[in-house]
Write a protein that holds these residues in place. Structure first.
Motif, PDB file in Angstrom:
ATOM      1  N   ASP A   3       0.801  -1.227   0.000  1.00 46.17           N
ATOM      2  CA  ASP A   3       0.000   0.000   0.000  1.00 46.17           C
ATOM      3  C   ASP A   3       0.837   1.281   0.000  1.00 46.17           C
ATOM      4  O   ASP A   3       0.281   2.376   0.081  1.00 46.17           O
ATOM      5  CB  ASP A   3      -0.925   0.020   1.215  1.00 46.17           C
ATOM      6  CG  ASP A   3      -1.956  -1.087   1.185  1.00 46.17           C
ATOM      7  OD1 ASP A   3      -2.445  -1.405   0.083  1.00 46.17           O
ATOM      8  OD2 ASP A   3      -2.275  -1.633   2.253  1.00 46.17           O
ATOM      9  N   GLU A   6      -0.064   4.063  -2.637  1.00 47.54           N
ATOM     10  CA  GLU A   6      -1.403   4.613  -2.386  1.00 47.54           C
ATOM     11  C   GLU A   6      -1.416   5.459  -1.116  1.00 47.54           C
ATOM     12  O   GLU A   6      -2.028   6.522  -1.065  1.00 47.54           O
ATOM     13  CB  GLU A   6      -2.419   3.474  -2.290  1.00 47.54           C
ATOM     14  CG  GLU A   6      -3.840   3.959  -2.161  1.00 47.54           C
ATOM     15  CD  GLU A   6      -4.870   2.842  -2.089  1.00 47.54           C
ATOM     16  OE1 GLU A   6      -6.065   3.176  -2.046  1.00 47.54           O
ATOM     17  OE2 GLU A   6      -4.496   1.652  -2.059  1.00 47.54           O
ATOM     18  N   LEU A  10      -2.197   9.436  -0.911  1.00 50.96           N
ATOM     19  CA  LEU A  10      -3.289   9.909  -0.052  1.00 50.96           C
ATOM     20  C   LEU A  10      -2.796  11.000   0.889  1.00 50.96           C
ATOM     21  O   LEU A  10      -3.429  12.047   1.037  1.00 50.96           O
ATOM     22  CB  LEU A  10      -3.870   8.733   0.735  1.00 50.96           C
ATOM     23  CG  LEU A  10      -4.958   9.052   1.747  1.00 50.96           C
ATOM     24  CD1 LEU A  10      -6.227   9.537   1.053  1.00 50.96           C
ATOM     25  CD2 LEU A  10      -5.252   7.815   2.612  1.00 50.96           C
ATOM     26  N   GLU A  58     -10.669   2.130   4.816  1.00 50.41           N
ATOM     27  CA  GLU A  58     -10.875   1.861   3.398  1.00 50.41           C
ATOM     28  C   GLU A  58     -12.330   2.099   3.027  1.00 50.41           C
ATOM     29  O   GLU A  58     -13.226   1.868   3.834  1.00 50.41           O
ATOM     30  CB  GLU A  58     -10.543   0.416   3.049  1.00 50.41           C
ATOM     31  CG  GLU A  58      -9.092   0.073   3.113  1.00 50.41           C
ATOM     32  CD  GLU A  58      -8.821  -1.347   2.622  1.00 50.41           C
ATOM     33  OE1 GLU A  58      -9.776  -2.155   2.539  1.00 50.41           O
ATOM     34  OE2 GLU A  58      -7.661  -1.641   2.329  1.00 50.41           O
ATOM     35  N   ASP A  60     -14.608   1.118  -0.494  1.00 53.70           N
ATOM     36  CA  ASP A  60     -14.604   0.501  -1.822  1.00 53.70           C
ATOM     37  C   ASP A  60     -13.204   0.062  -2.240  1.00 53.70           C
ATOM     38  O   ASP A  60     -12.806   0.235  -3.396  1.00 53.70           O
ATOM     39  CB  ASP A  60     -15.198   1.456  -2.870  1.00 53.70           C
ATOM     40  CG  ASP A  60     -16.628   1.861  -2.540  1.00 53.70           C
ATOM     41  OD1 ASP A  60     -17.363   1.019  -1.976  1.00 53.70           O
ATOM     42  OD2 ASP A  60     -17.004   3.004  -2.837  1.00 53.70           O
ATOM     43  N   ARG A  62     -10.335   1.326  -1.451  1.00 50.84           N
ATOM     44  CA  ARG A  62      -9.346   2.413  -1.525  1.00 50.84           C
ATOM     45  C   ARG A  62      -9.055   2.942  -0.123  1.00 50.84           C
ATOM     46  O   ARG A  62      -9.955   3.026   0.706  1.00 50.84           O
ATOM     47  CB  ARG A  62      -9.884   3.602  -2.344  1.00 50.84           C
ATOM     48  CG  ARG A  62     -10.180   3.344  -3.776  1.00 50.84           C
ATOM     49  CD  ARG A  62     -10.783   4.593  -4.475  1.00 50.84           C
ATOM     50  NE  ARG A  62     -12.019   5.054  -3.818  1.00 50.84           N
ATOM     51  CZ  ARG A  62     -12.141   6.183  -3.117  1.00 50.84           C
ATOM     52  NH1 ARG A  62     -11.121   7.001  -2.953  1.00 50.84           N
ATOM     53  NH2 ARG A  62     -13.293   6.512  -2.571  1.00 50.84           N
ATOM     54  N   VAL A  64      -8.755   5.713   2.475  1.00 50.54           N
ATOM     55  CA  VAL A  64      -9.355   7.048   2.574  1.00 50.54           C
ATOM     56  C   VAL A  64      -9.054   7.716   3.913  1.00 50.54           C
ATOM     57  O   VAL A  64      -9.506   8.840   4.148  1.00 50.54           O
ATOM     58  CB  VAL A  64     -10.878   7.026   2.330  1.00 50.54           C
ATOM     59  CG1 VAL A  64     -11.198   6.551   0.914  1.00 50.54           C
ATOM     60  CG2 VAL A  64     -11.604   6.186   3.368  1.00 50.54           C
TER      61      VAL A  64
END
Length: 179
Positions: A3, A6, A10, A58, A60, A62, A64
């Motif tokens: 991760d 990502e 973020l 998370e 969906d 992703r 967040v």
């Protein structure tokens, strides 16, 4: 470790959004920047020692946001300090209250007695989370955390395992959130 890209993206997208609310080290005491691998290693170590329960949020599939119960004390206290954040594009959709409920339920299930949330008086979004969850306000801590270049006051909210009224938290969150 998968991760990393990502997570970094973020955090970078939300840097300005989070700056007014996230604690940092005061000048002259800043820790050296750490790699993502070192960050994860430290988080895992704190988890194994039961000193912190760090989790990502998370939606969906992703990333967040993040919710963490840190500064955990066992023994006579059996409590910790809960912090959370949600990305700017997901704020206001009930994700933060749900994350706080889930983390609190996890912590109480692990044997903790009390969770505490410290919120800057100017943080209307987090104050809304505390209201939605009917967290008990305990007062103000003056100059509590160093944030965005200064020592900042925080309103303190708390709940105990005896107060949580199992099942009612989630119902309250579901009926009080938008989106």
């Amino acid at each position: 470790m998968r991760d990393e890209a990502e997570w970094i993206a973020l955090r970078n997208r939300n840097r300005d959004w989070l700056r007014p609310w996230e604690a940092t080290a005061p000048p002259g005491t800043a820790d050296a920047p750490v790699s993502f691998r070192t960050f994860i290693r430290k988080e895992n170590s704190m988890w194994r020692a039961r000193r912190s329960f760090p989790m990502v949020i998370e939606k969906d599939g992703r990333l967040v946001g993040r919710v963490t119960l840190g500064r955990i004390e066992w023994g006579a206290e059996r409590g910790g300090s809960l912090g959370y954040w949600v990305s700017q594009d997901e704020a206001g959709h009930g994700i933060a209250p749900a994350a706080v409920v889930l983390m609190s339920e996890y912590a109480f299930g692990q044997g903790l007695h009390r969770i505490e949330v410290a919120i800057r008086p100017e943080n209307s979004a987090s104050l809304s989370v505390a209201r939605k969850l009917d967290l008990r306000e305990e007062g103000m801590r003056q100059s509590y955390l160093y944030i965005d270049g200064a020592w900042r006051d925080h309103r303190i909210f708390a709940a105990t395992s005896a107060e949580r009224r199992s099942g009612e938290w989630w119902t309250g969150v579901s009926s009080n959130v938008s989106g």
